[in-house]
Design a protein around this motif. Structure first.
Motif, short mmCIF file in Angstrom:
data_model
loop_
_atom_site.label_atom_id
_atom_site.label_comp_id
_atom_site.label_asym_id
_atom_site.label_seq_id
_atom_site.Cartn_x
_atom_site.Cartn_y
_atom_site.Cartn_z
N ARG A 38 0.87 -1.03 -0.02
CA ARG A 38 0.13 0.13 -0.05
C ARG A 38 0.66 1.32 0.11
O ARG A 38 0.48 2.23 -0.57
CB ARG A 38 -0.77 -0.05 1.26
CG ARG A 38 -2.02 -0.64 1.21
CD ARG A 38 -3.15 -0.68 1.95
NE ARG A 38 -2.68 -1.27 3.31
CZ ARG A 38 -3.11 -2.47 3.56
NH1 ARG A 38 -4.11 -3.10 2.99
NH2 ARG A 38 -2.66 -3.29 4.87
N ASP A 70 -17.77 -3.18 1.67
CA ASP A 70 -17.08 -2.13 1.81
C ASP A 70 -15.49 -2.59 1.59
O ASP A 70 -14.76 -1.77 0.85
CB ASP A 70 -17.03 -1.27 2.93
CG ASP A 70 -18.46 -0.52 3.25
OD1 ASP A 70 -19.03 -0.45 2.18
OD2 ASP A 70 -18.61 -0.13 4.31
N TRP A 71 -15.16 -3.40 2.05
CA TRP A 71 -13.53 -3.93 1.89
C TRP A 71 -13.63 -4.40 0.41
O TRP A 71 -12.42 -4.14 -0.05
CB TRP A 71 -13.34 -5.11 2.75
CG TRP A 71 -12.04 -5.96 2.32
CD1 TRP A 71 -10.86 -5.60 2.84
CD2 TRP A 71 -12.14 -6.97 1.47
NE1 TRP A 71 -10.00 -6.42 2.39
CE2 TRP A 71 -10.72 -7.35 1.17
CE3 TRP A 71 -12.93 -7.66 0.69
CZ2 TRP A 71 -9.98 -8.27 0.51
CZ3 TRP A 71 -12.24 -8.88 -0.13
CH2 TRP A 71 -11.05 -9.12 -0.12
N ASP A 73 -15.11 -3.19 -2.26
CA ASP A 73 -15.16 -2.08 -3.06
C ASP A 73 -13.67 -1.28 -3.01
O ASP A 73 -13.01 -0.91 -3.84
CB ASP A 73 -15.99 -0.84 -2.58
CG ASP A 73 -17.20 -1.34 -3.03
OD1 ASP A 73 -17.66 -2.29 -3.73
OD2 ASP A 73 -18.38 -0.64 -2.14
N ARG A 74 -12.96 -1.38 -1.71
CA ARG A 74 -11.68 -0.66 -1.67
C ARG A 74 -10.56 -1.36 -2.15
O ARG A 74 -9.70 -1.17 -2.75
CB ARG A 74 -11.34 -0.51 -0.01
CG ARG A 74 -10.20 0.36 0.24
CD ARG A 74 -10.36 1.61 -0.15
NE ARG A 74 -8.76 2.36 -0.39
CZ ARG A 74 -8.18 2.43 -1.41
NH1 ARG A 74 -8.50 1.87 -2.57
NH2 ARG A 74 -7.13 3.09 -1.27
N VAL A 75 -10.85 -2.90 -1.84
CA VAL A 75 -9.43 -3.61 -2.47
C VAL A 75 -9.51 -3.90 -4.15
O VAL A 75 -8.50 -3.93 -4.58
CB VAL A 75 -9.45 -5.23 -1.98
CG1 VAL A 75 -10.72 -6.03 -2.49
CG2 VAL A 75 -8.16 -5.94 -1.92
N ALA A 77 -10.61 -1.46 -5.91
CA ALA A 77 -9.97 -0.16 -6.64
C ALA A 77 -8.52 -0.20 -6.42
O ALA A 77 -7.79 0.73 -7.04
CB ALA A 77 -10.67 1.01 -5.71
N TRP A 78 -7.77 -1.16 -5.66
CA TRP A 78 -6.33 -1.25 -5.40
C TRP A 78 -5.76 -2.15 -6.10
O TRP A 78 -4.61 -1.91 -6.81
CB TRP A 78 -6.07 -1.53 -3.90
CG TRP A 78 -4.77 -1.51 -3.71
CD1 TRP A 78 -3.72 -0.90 -4.16
CD2 TRP A 78 -4.16 -2.51 -2.46
NE1 TRP A 78 -2.38 -1.43 -3.35
CE2 TRP A 78 -2.72 -2.20 -2.50
CE3 TRP A 78 -4.74 -3.28 -1.63
CZ2 TRP A 78 -2.24 -3.03 -1.65
CZ3 TRP A 78 -3.91 -4.09 -0.78
CH2 TRP A 78 -2.70 -4.02 -0.81
N ARG A 159 -2.96 4.02 4.77
CA ARG A 159 -4.11 4.03 5.51
C ARG A 159 -5.31 4.72 4.82
O ARG A 159 -6.40 4.80 5.46
CB ARG A 159 -4.18 4.54 6.98
CG ARG A 159 -3.28 3.72 7.75
CD ARG A 159 -3.82 2.50 8.24
NE ARG A 159 -2.98 1.58 8.93
CZ ARG A 159 -2.24 0.74 8.55
NH1 ARG A 159 -1.83 0.60 7.22
NH2 ARG A 159 -1.23 0.08 9.39
N GLU A 160 -4.99 5.17 3.73
CA GLU A 160 -5.99 5.97 2.92
C GLU A 160 -7.05 4.97 2.05
O GLU A 160 -6.31 3.98 1.72
CB GLU A 160 -5.59 6.89 1.80
CG GLU A 160 -6.42 7.80 0.98
CD GLU A 160 -5.77 8.79 0.46
OE1 GLU A 160 -5.57 8.60 -1.07
OE2 GLU A 160 -5.20 9.74 0.84
N TRP B 72 -8.73 2.53 4.40
CA TRP B 72 -8.06 1.36 5.09
C TRP B 72 -8.23 1.61 6.51
O TRP B 72 -8.71 0.81 7.20
CB TRP B 72 -6.82 1.23 4.53
CG TRP B 72 -6.65 0.69 3.09
CD1 TRP B 72 -6.15 1.08 2.25
CD2 TRP B 72 -7.24 -0.67 2.59
NE1 TRP B 72 -6.19 0.34 1.06
CE2 TRP B 72 -6.75 -0.88 1.39
CE3 TRP B 72 -7.81 -1.87 3.28
CZ2 TRP B 72 -6.92 -1.87 0.52
CZ3 TRP B 72 -8.15 -3.05 2.77
CH2 TRP B 72 -7.92 -2.91 1.31
N LEU B 75 -11.74 0.85 7.67
CA LEU B 75 -11.95 -0.48 7.47
C LEU B 75 -11.35 -1.29 8.70
O LEU B 75 -11.99 -2.31 9.11
CB LEU B 75 -11.55 -1.03 6.04
CG LEU B 75 -12.22 -0.64 4.96
CD1 LEU B 75 -11.69 -0.82 3.64
CD2 LEU B 75 -13.74 -1.14 4.92
#
Lengths: 160, 101
Positions: A38, A70-71, A73-75, A77-78, A159-160, B72, B75
């Motif tokens: 990250r 939610d996890w 969606d975030r992962v 995007a990464w 952490r973003e 993150w 989360l």
């Protein structure tokens, strides 16, 4: 491996579903390992939709479906998405198809010496527990190998 | 009652009001907007270009703010509240994979 698959690179990493879930729900070595990715934009987390589906199902079962969504969606995007045949082991196949030279897992069937011997020569991937990867990760030498030039330090907020 | 002159024609400005036009360079008064450089957004196609730029930024920007996803940090705060162990996760992964086989 087809001509369209990316070239194997030590900066491309697959985290098995257990490591992905532990990163979110536990922290510890899984988070330490994935924080390295990250924090450096020139590294790549590789995952197939099947692998993410399994991690999402585990998170939904042990925590709650809202957190799992939610996890996801975030992962999504990464990470970089790869496809593989449906019957393949999702972590191994993601590494093979995605040119990842590191596979992080807690599965001792994959980290065993026997598994390593079976994989050697077929898939150019190093299978390790997250703690081992986190301890060995050397951003300076890896940056010199995959990017070149002086290592500028972390370039992303993990952490973003 | 006498109609205010600015309502009967001739000028739209009441006595003493500052007109909306300003003198162009050289001191010559022009009608509104004439003689002045156009604002970048008023040139033909400028709005379309700006909308396109904004759309392209949204499409290439994967930050949580741009994608509408949570961070993150948030989360992790939510995830750690469940006090799950690595061995529970490993068993759950085996169960998910066993169920699919």
């Amino acid at each position: 491996m087809s001509a369209d698959d990316p070239e194997p690179s030590p900066a491309r990493v697959v985290a098995d579903a257990d490591v992905l879930a532990a990163d979110l729900l536990v922290g510890g070595p899984s988070r330490e390992a994935l924080d390295h990715l990250r924090a450096h934009s020139w590294t790549t987390l590789v995952a197939s939709p099947t692998l993410l589906d399994q991690a999402e199902a585990v998170i939904a079962g042990l925590a709650d479906p809202s957190l799992a969504r939610d996890w996801r969606d975030r992962v999504a995007a990464w990470c970089e998405r790869v496809e593989h045949p449906p019957d393949d082991h999702p972590a191994l196949a993601s590494a093979y198809r995605g040119g990842a030279m590191h596979l992080l897992t807690f599965d001792d069937r994959l980290t065993s010496a026997r598994a390593g011997a079976a994989l050697q020569g077929r898939v150019p991937v190093s299978v390790r527990e997250p703690a081992a990867f986190a301890g060995l990760f050397d951003p300076e030498s890896l940056h010199a190998e995959v990017v070149g030039g002086d290592y500028p330090g972390p370039d992303c907020d993990p952490r973003e | 009652m006498t109609e205010a002159p600015w309502r009967t024609g001739g000028t739209n400005h009441p006595p003493g009001a500052v007109p909306h036009t300003r003198p162009a360079p050289g001191g010559r008064w022009l009608r509104h907007g004439a003689g002045w450089p156009r604002h970048p957004t008023s040139t033909p196609g400028a709005i379309d270009r700006q909308v396109g730029d904004s759309r392209r930024r949204r499409e290439t920007d994967t930050s949580p703010r741009a994608t509408g996803t949570v961070t993150w940090e948030e989360l992790f705060d939510r995830g750690e509240a469940y006090a799950v162990t690595e061995s529970e996760i490993r068993e759950a992964v085996d169960a998910v994979r066993g169920g699919e086989e």
